[in-house]
Design a protein around this motif. Structure first.
Motif, mmCIF file in Angstrom:
data_model
loop_
_atom_site.group_PDB
_atom_site.id
_atom_site.type_symbol
_atom_site.label_atom_id
_atom_site.label_comp_id
_atom_site.label_asym_id
_atom_site.label_seq_id
_atom_site.Cartn_x
_atom_site.Cartn_y
_atom_site.Cartn_z
ATOM 1 N N GLU A 1 0.059 -4.115 -7.071
ATOM 2 C CA GLU A 1 1.118 -4.419 -6.116
ATOM 3 C C GLU A 1 0.610 -5.055 -4.815
ATOM 4 O OE1 GLU A 1 3.781 -1.168 -5.496
ATOM 5 O OE2 GLU A 1 4.891 -1.652 -7.321
ATOM 6 N N PRO A 2 -0.426 -4.514 -4.154
ATOM 7 C CA PRO A 2 -0.903 -5.180 -2.935
ATOM 8 C C PRO A 2 -1.350 -6.620 -3.173
ATOM 9 C CG PRO A 2 -1.772 -2.951 -3.043
ATOM 10 C CD PRO A 2 -1.127 -3.228 -4.372
ATOM 11 N N LEU A 3 -1.996 -6.878 -4.310
ATOM 12 C CA LEU A 3 -2.434 -8.243 -4.607
ATOM 13 C C LEU A 3 -1.234 -9.173 -4.763
ATOM 14 C CD1 LEU A 3 -5.186 -7.382 -7.257
ATOM 15 C CD2 LEU A 3 -5.510 -7.843 -4.826
ATOM 16 N N ALA A 4 -0.234 -8.724 -5.526
ATOM 17 C CA ALA A 4 0.964 -9.543 -5.735
ATOM 18 C C ALA A 4 1.741 -9.707 -4.435
ATOM 19 C CB ALA A 4 1.845 -8.913 -6.807
ATOM 20 N N GLY A 5 1.780 -8.652 -3.625
ATOM 21 C CA GLY A 5 2.511 -8.715 -2.366
ATOM 22 C C GLY A 5 1.920 -9.723 -1.399
ATOM 23 N N VAL A 6 0.606 -9.711 -1.239
ATOM 24 C CA VAL A 6 -0.057 -10.666 -0.345
ATOM 25 C C VAL A 6 0.130 -12.089 -0.857
ATOM 26 C CG1 VAL A 6 -2.319 -11.443 0.484
ATOM 27 C CG2 VAL A 6 -1.724 -9.008 0.543
ATOM 28 N N PHE A 7 0.018 -12.262 -2.173
ATOM 29 C CA PHE A 7 0.230 -13.593 -2.755
ATOM 30 C C PHE A 7 1.647 -14.089 -2.471
ATOM 31 C CE2 PHE A 7 1.921 -16.111 -6.294
ATOM 32 C CZ PHE A 7 1.070 -17.208 -6.245
ATOM 33 N N GLY A 8 2.639 -13.215 -2.662
ATOM 34 C CA GLY A 8 4.029 -13.600 -2.428
ATOM 35 C C GLY A 8 4.286 -13.978 -0.989
ATOM 36 N N ALA A 9 3.751 -13.197 -0.045
ATOM 37 C CA ALA A 9 3.946 -13.492 1.371
ATOM 38 C C ALA A 9 3.271 -14.806 1.758
ATOM 39 C CB ALA A 9 3.394 -12.342 2.223
ATOM 40 N N PHE A 10 2.040 -15.016 1.291
ATOM 41 C CA PHE A 10 1.331 -16.268 1.564
ATOM 42 C C PHE A 10 2.118 -17.473 1.048
ATOM 43 C CE2 PHE A 10 -3.072 -14.549 2.426
ATOM 44 C CZ PHE A 10 -3.240 -15.282 3.587
ATOM 45 N N PHE B 1 0.840 -1.203 0.000
ATOM 46 C CA PHE B 1 0.000 0.000 0.000
ATOM 47 C C PHE B 1 0.878 1.257 0.000
ATOM 48 C CE2 PHE B 1 -3.940 -2.280 1.606
ATOM 49 C CZ PHE B 1 -4.692 -1.959 0.492
ATOM 50 N N PHE B 2 2.012 1.165 0.702
ATOM 51 C CA PHE B 2 2.967 2.275 0.713
ATOM 52 C C PHE B 2 3.529 2.518 -0.690
ATOM 53 C CE2 PHE B 2 7.538 3.335 0.886
ATOM 54 C CZ PHE B 2 7.455 4.623 1.398
ATOM 55 N N THR B 3 3.937 1.434 -1.373
ATOM 56 C CA THR B 3 4.489 1.599 -2.722
ATOM 57 C C THR B 3 3.426 2.082 -3.706
ATOM 58 O OG1 THR B 3 4.116 -0.761 -3.236
ATOM 59 C CG2 THR B 3 6.265 -0.165 -2.334
ATOM 60 N N TRP B 4 2.198 1.605 -3.537
ATOM 61 C CA TRP B 4 1.098 2.085 -4.380
ATOM 62 C C TRP B 4 0.880 3.588 -4.153
ATOM 63 C CZ3 TRP B 4 -4.701 0.208 -3.771
ATOM 64 C CH2 TRP B 4 -5.469 0.782 -4.780
ATOM 65 N N GLY B 5 0.949 4.008 -2.897
ATOM 66 C CA GLY B 5 0.768 5.423 -2.584
ATOM 67 C C GLY B 5 1.813 6.304 -3.254
ATOM 68 N N LEU B 6 3.064 5.825 -3.290
ATOM 69 C CA LEU B 6 4.102 6.610 -3.945
ATOM 70 C C LEU B 6 3.947 6.592 -5.471
ATOM 71 C CD1 LEU B 6 7.331 6.045 -1.827
ATOM 72 C CD2 LEU B 6 5.808 8.012 -1.920
#
Length: 284
Positions: free
Chosen positions: A215-224, A16-21
């Motif tokens: 990015e948030p979707l890919a990030g959560v998928f990667g962490a999971f 969410f931070f990277t999306w914000g930037l």
């Protein structure tokens, strides 16, 4: 990005931070005109340098360390990293090949999956819009492939925390910070060409910030993925690095060099590399 939370929560906050930037960078379309190509080329060069440094210090180095520490590969500890890196690059390459078949063709009629129609394009800018379609096409490729790989990298980075000495919370945080820094000019790299292609300023900004939504979707998928299947960590980290490096070499660097601002873009790349290296080494 708050210390002590679960990897998935950290990945969500980080992306969410990277999306914000990305959105903040896209908002520069309200300040700069589409004719200021030097700003775009310098921004692309800076983004390339940041991504290149992040690919090594935040992704490849921990991947090599994990593969070595596992003891299962012996002198071939490089193998899972090499395989993951190649697969990451191949993923982006195949995405570029398949996107036209999914409606993201490069011709003006489909307008690069943005559904551009004549009503949205200023009549006086028709010729300019045609001339700027290659830039718009770059914008979409960065948005769909580059930001996807970056979101995945942040998620994998947080999912890997604690697995080796170099896979720390600080390292994952720095990776998210670095990707956020380079997303700032990438947001502009999406919105500025679209403005030149005839979109209104607000619409160009909207699509610019929207490019970071993946990015948030890919990030959560990667962490999971890495939390549930820890043995894939070296592959996953290298996969994210390979995808990022392919985007740098195939999209960002060539585009930054074609308008006569190659030296500016090259020095901006060096600056971006130094900034990201300093973040990783100095704050990690």
């Amino acid at each position: 990005m708050l210390h002590g939370h679960s990897p998935v929560s950290q990945a969500l906050l980080g992306t969410f931070f990277t999306w914000g930037l990305t959105a903040a960078g896209a908002a520069l379309v309200f300040v700069f005109s589409s004719g200021q190509r030097r700003i775009l080329d310098g921004s692309l060069g800076f983004a390339a340098g940041v991504m290149l440094a992040a690919s090594y210090w935040s992704l490849l180095a921990p991947a090599v360390e994990m593969a070595t520490a596992s003891g299962g590969f012996g002198s071939l500890a490089f193998l899972p990293v090499a395989v993951g890196f190649a697969l990451g690059a191949a993923f982006v390459y195949l995405a570029d090949l398949l996107m036209p078949h999914w409606g993201a063709a490069e011709d003006p009629q489909t307008a690069l999956a943005l559904n551009l129609d004549p009503a949205l394009t200023k009549k006086s800018d028709t010729e300019g819009a045609r001339m700027l379609f290659p830039e718009s096409e770059l914008s979409i490729r960065i948005g769909r492939a580059g930001l996807l790989s970056e979101g995945l990298a942040v998620g994998v980075g947080f999912g890997a925390v604690g697995k080796t000495a170099s896979a720390t919370f600080e390292s994952a945080r720095n990776l998210a910070l670095g990707i956020g820094i380079q997303n700032f000019p990438e947001g502009l790299a999406v919105s500025l060409p679209l403005r030149g292609a005839g979109f209104s300023t607000w619409r160009a900004f909207w699509y610019g910030q929207l490019s970071g939504m993946v990015e948030p979707l890919a990030g959560v998928f990667g962490a999971f993925a890495v939390v549930l299947a820890e043995p894939i960590l070296p592959y996953a980290l290298a996969f994210a690095a390979g995808a990022m490096v392919y985007v740098i070499m195939d999209d960002i660097i060539p585009e930054a060099q074609i308008s006569g601002n190659g030296k500016l873009a090259s020095w901006a790349s060096i600056l971006g590399f130094v900034v990201m290296m300093s973040l990783d080494v100095g704050l990690g």
